[in-house]
Design a protein around this motif. Structure first.
Motif, PDB file in Angstrom:
ATOM      1  N   LYS A  36      87.812  27.994  21.910  1.00 47.56           N
ATOM      2  CA  LYS A  36      87.033  27.565  20.746  1.00 47.56           C
ATOM      3  C   LYS A  36      85.757  28.385  20.548  1.00 47.56           C
ATOM      4  O   LYS A  36      85.803  29.604  20.468  1.00 47.56           O
ATOM      5  CB  LYS A  36      86.760  26.059  20.822  1.00 47.56           C
ATOM      6  CG  LYS A  36      88.042  25.223  20.837  1.00 47.56           C
ATOM      7  CD  LYS A  36      87.765  23.761  20.882  1.00 47.56           C
ATOM      8  CE  LYS A  36      89.064  22.960  20.692  1.00 47.56           C
ATOM      9  NZ  LYS A  36      90.093  23.279  21.706  1.00 47.56           N
ATOM     10  N   ASP A  37      84.568  27.724  20.463  1.00 48.10           N
ATOM     11  CA  ASP A  37      83.354  28.384  19.971  1.00 48.10           C
ATOM     12  C   ASP A  37      82.941  29.580  20.818  1.00 48.10           C
ATOM     13  O   ASP A  37      82.502  30.606  20.277  1.00 48.10           O
ATOM     14  CB  ASP A  37      82.203  27.373  19.916  1.00 48.10           C
ATOM     15  CG  ASP A  37      82.409  26.337  18.821  1.00 48.10           C
ATOM     16  OD1 ASP A  37      83.234  26.599  17.925  1.00 48.10           O
ATOM     17  OD2 ASP A  37      81.765  25.278  18.870  1.00 48.10           O
ATOM     18  N   VAL A  38      83.056  29.479  22.142  1.00 49.32           N
ATOM     19  CA  VAL A  38      82.661  30.597  23.004  1.00 49.32           C
ATOM     20  C   VAL A  38      83.508  31.817  22.700  1.00 49.32           C
ATOM     21  O   VAL A  38      82.992  32.944  22.626  1.00 49.32           O
ATOM     22  CB  VAL A  38      82.802  30.210  24.490  1.00 49.32           C
ATOM     23  CG1 VAL A  38      82.543  31.416  25.379  1.00 49.32           C
ATOM     24  CG2 VAL A  38      81.840  29.089  24.836  1.00 49.32           C
ATOM     25  N   ARG A  50      95.605  32.124  19.850  1.00 46.62           N
ATOM     26  CA  ARG A  50      95.796  31.056  20.838  1.00 46.62           C
ATOM     27  C   ARG A  50      94.519  30.838  21.649  1.00 46.62           C
ATOM     28  O   ARG A  50      94.164  29.709  21.989  1.00 46.62           O
ATOM     29  CB  ARG A  50      96.956  31.424  21.757  1.00 46.62           C
ATOM     30  CG  ARG A  50      97.437  30.288  22.658  1.00 46.62           C
ATOM     31  CD  ARG A  50      98.562  30.766  23.548  1.00 46.62           C
ATOM     32  NE  ARG A  50      99.622  31.407  22.780  1.00 46.62           N
ATOM     33  CZ  ARG A  50     100.417  32.349  23.245  1.00 46.62           C
ATOM     34  NH1 ARG A  50     100.279  32.778  24.485  1.00 46.62           N
ATOM     35  NH2 ARG A  50     101.359  32.857  22.478  1.00 46.62           N
ATOM     36  N   MET A  51      93.806  31.926  21.952  1.00 46.14           N
ATOM     37  CA  MET A  51      92.566  31.807  22.708  1.00 46.14           C
ATOM     38  C   MET A  51      91.489  31.076  21.902  1.00 46.14           C
ATOM     39  O   MET A  51      90.677  30.340  22.472  1.00 46.14           O
ATOM     40  CB  MET A  51      92.073  33.196  23.120  1.00 46.14           C
ATOM     41  CG  MET A  51      92.933  33.871  24.168  1.00 46.14           C
ATOM     42  SD  MET A  51      92.987  32.959  25.724  1.00 46.14           S
ATOM     43  CE  MET A  51      91.299  33.166  26.283  1.00 46.14           C
ATOM     44  N   LYS A  82      83.202  38.200  17.854  1.00 45.66           N
ATOM     45  CA  LYS A  82      82.256  38.863  16.964  1.00 45.66           C
ATOM     46  C   LYS A  82      81.721  40.174  17.544  1.00 45.66           C
ATOM     47  O   LYS A  82      81.321  41.075  16.792  1.00 45.66           O
ATOM     48  CB  LYS A  82      81.085  37.934  16.653  1.00 45.66           C
ATOM     49  CG  LYS A  82      81.466  36.704  15.840  1.00 45.66           C
ATOM     50  CD  LYS A  82      80.255  35.794  15.638  1.00 45.66           C
ATOM     51  CE  LYS A  82      80.632  34.531  14.866  1.00 45.66           C
ATOM     52  NZ  LYS A  82      79.461  33.628  14.709  1.00 45.66           N
ATOM     53  N   VAL A  83      81.699  40.296  18.866  1.00 40.01           N
ATOM     54  CA  VAL A  83      81.068  41.463  19.490  1.00 40.01           C
ATOM     55  C   VAL A  83      82.066  42.325  20.268  1.00 40.01           C
ATOM     56  O   VAL A  83      81.674  43.245  20.979  1.00 40.01           O
ATOM     57  CB  VAL A  83      79.924  41.018  20.431  1.00 40.01           C
ATOM     58  CG1 VAL A  83      78.785  40.413  19.631  1.00 40.01           C
ATOM     59  CG2 VAL A  83      80.418  40.034  21.484  1.00 40.01           C
ATOM     60  N   THR A  84      83.355  42.029  20.131  1.00 43.35           N
ATOM     61  CA  THR A  84      84.386  42.811  20.817  1.00 43.35           C
ATOM     62  C   THR A  84      85.484  43.188  19.837  1.00 43.35           C
ATOM     63  O   THR A  84      85.607  42.612  18.763  1.00 43.35           O
ATOM     64  CB  THR A  84      84.999  42.011  21.984  1.00 43.35           C
ATOM     65  OG1 THR A  84      85.494  40.744  21.477  1.00 43.35           O
ATOM     66  CG2 THR A  84      83.990  41.748  23.078  1.00 43.35           C
TER      67      THR A  84
END
Length: 363
Positions: free
Chosen positions: A185-187, A179-180, A193-195
Motif C-alpha cells: 500500500k502507501d509505503v 500486486r505489491m 515515485k522515486v524508483t
C-alpha cells in the motif's frame, strides 16, 4: 525453413508459454488464499512449493527443448568477447542482486518452510533500498534482458526464447508491481515515485529512494559468516569445469549437470551446516538470522560455482555451458542446500530452535 524446424519452434514456443502460464498461476494471490484455507500453508511458505514447481518445469523444458540451428548472428573477434563478457556480467549481476539485495531464504521460500517445521517465526519480509534497489523496483527483471540477448552466437531458438521470455518478463513485472501496491500500500506507492520499474529514473528522481527509511540488511555485516559458501562455490565451480565442461543441449549432459547440482546441494549444504555449528561466532545470532545466514551461504555456493564454471569454460574452451540448465541448478543448490544446511545445523545445535527447553532464542 523446412517443416521440421517450424514444428521445433512451435514446441519451443509452447514450452516458453507453459512456463509463463504455470508461473502466473502458482503466484496468484487468490490461489495462495485458497491454498492457505485448504492446507494451512501461508503465502510465504508457499514460495517454497512454488520454487519446486518452477525447478521441475525448467528441468522438463530443458530436456524437451528443440534447438533450431539457423544462425541469426555469430560474433567473431573482439565482438565475441564483448558479448560473452556482457553475458557473464549480466549473470553476475543477477546473482549479486539475490545475494546482497535480497534475503534468498525468504525470496525463494526455504526459510518460511523451515520455520514452519520448527513452529517458529520466519525472518520478516522487509523492503530494502540497498544497491540497485534504491533506483529499481525489480533489478532482477532488468538483468534478464542481457542474460537472454547477449549471446555471442544466436540461433533462431535462442532468439525466440529471448523475445518471448522478455515480453513475459515485462508483463509479469507490471502485474507484480500492481500486486505489491495491493500488499504494501502507501509505503510502496511512495517507493514507486522515486524508483523505476525496469530502468532507473535518472531524470525524475536521480537520488532514488535515498531519503526513504527502510530497514538495513545485516547479512553481509560480518563477511566471515559467508566465507564457507564462497570457498565451496569456488571448489564446486572448478569441479563442474573439470567434470562437465561446456555442456551442450544434450539430454544426458543436462541431466548429469542437474544431478551434479543435486549432489552439491546435499553435500555442500551438509558442510555449511557442520562448519557453522562448530563456530561460536554465529551462535549469538537469533533463530531468524541463523536461517538467513545459512541461506546466504548456500546461495553464495550456488552462484559462485556457476560463475566459476562459466568463466573457466569461456577462458579455456572459448564457449559457454548451455545456460538453459543454470536456473534449475541455481535453484536446486540454493533451496535444497539451505534445507540440508539448516537441518544439519539445528540437528547439531537443537537448543537454538525456539521453544526448546534450553537456550530459547527470541523470535
Amino acid at each position: 525453413m523446412n517443416s521440421q524446424y517450424v514444428l521445433d519452434l512451435l514446441i519451443d514456443l509452447a514450452l516458453i508459454a507453459g512456463f509463463g502460464v504455470q508461473h502466473s498461476i502458482v503466484a496468484m494471490v487468490r490461489l495462495k488464499a485458497i491454498i492457505q484455507r485448504l492446507t494451512g500453508i501461508d503465502p510465504i511458505s508457499w514460495r517454497g512449493v512454488q520454487s519446486l514447481i518452477n525447478v521441475s518445469y525448467l528441468l522438463m523444458a530443458c530436456v524437451l527443448w528443440r534447438e533450431v540451428p539457423i544462425i541469426i548472428w555469430d560474433l567473431q573477434g573482439v565482438w565475441y568477447w564483448v558479448a560473452g563478457g556482457t553475458l557473464v556480467a549480466s549473470w553476475a549481476w543477477y546473482f549479486q542482486i539475490h545475494l546482497f539485495e535480497y534475503d534468498c531464504g525468504m525470496a525463494f521460500g526455504s526459510s518460511a518452510v523451515l520455520a514452519r517445521m520448527h513452529n517458529a517465526k520466519p525472518p520478516p519480509m522487509e523492503m530494502w533500498k540497498v544497491g540497485t534497489r534504491r533506483w529499481l523496483r525489480f533489478p532482477v527483471h532488468t538483468a534478464f534482458f542481457p542474460m537472454f540477448f547477449a549471446f555471442p552466437r544466436m540461433t533462431v531458438s535462442l532468439l525466440l526464447l529471448a523475445m518471448a521470455a522478455n515480453v513475459a518478463n515485462i508483463i509479469g513485472t507490471v502485474l507484480y508491481d500492481r500486486r505489491m501496491v495491493f500488499l504494501v500500500k502507501d509505503v510502496y506507492r511512495e517507493y514507486q515515485k522515486v524508483t523505476g520499474l525496469l530502468l532507473p529514473p535518472l531524470l525524475r528522481a536521480p537520488g532514488g529512494a535515498k531519503h526513504m527509511h527502510f530497514p538495513e540488511p545485516w547479512h553481509w555485516s560480518r563477511v566471515s559468516h559467508n566465507v564457507p559458501g564462497l570457498l565451496l562455490g569456488l571448489l564446486v565451480g572448478t569441479l563442474f569445469w573439470k567434470l562437465l565442461g561446456p555442456i551442450g543441449l544434450v539430454t544426458e549432459e543436462l541431466v548429469r549437470a542437474w544431478f551434479g547440482a543435486f549432489f552439491v546441494a546435499v553435500t555442500g549444504g551438509a558442510v555449511v551446516g557442520v562448519t557453522h555449528a562448530s563456530r561460536g561466532a554465529v551462535l549469538e545470532l537469533t533463530y531468524q538470522r541463523l536461517l538467513t545466514m545459512l541461506a546466504t551461504n548456500t546461495a553464495l555456493m550456488s552462484a559462485v560455482s556457476l560463475l566459476t564454471w562459466t568463466g573457466l569454460c569461456f577462458a579455456t574452451h572459448g564457449s559457454l555451458p548451455m545456460l538453459f540448465i543454470f536456473f534449475p541448478m541455481w535453484m536446486t543448490m540454493l533451496w535444497l542446500g539451505h534445507f540440508v544446511a539448516s537441518t544439519v545445523f539445528f540437528g547439531l545445535r537443537p537448543a537454538l530452535v525456539p521453544g526448546h527447553a534450553t537456550g530459547i532464542v527470541s523470535a
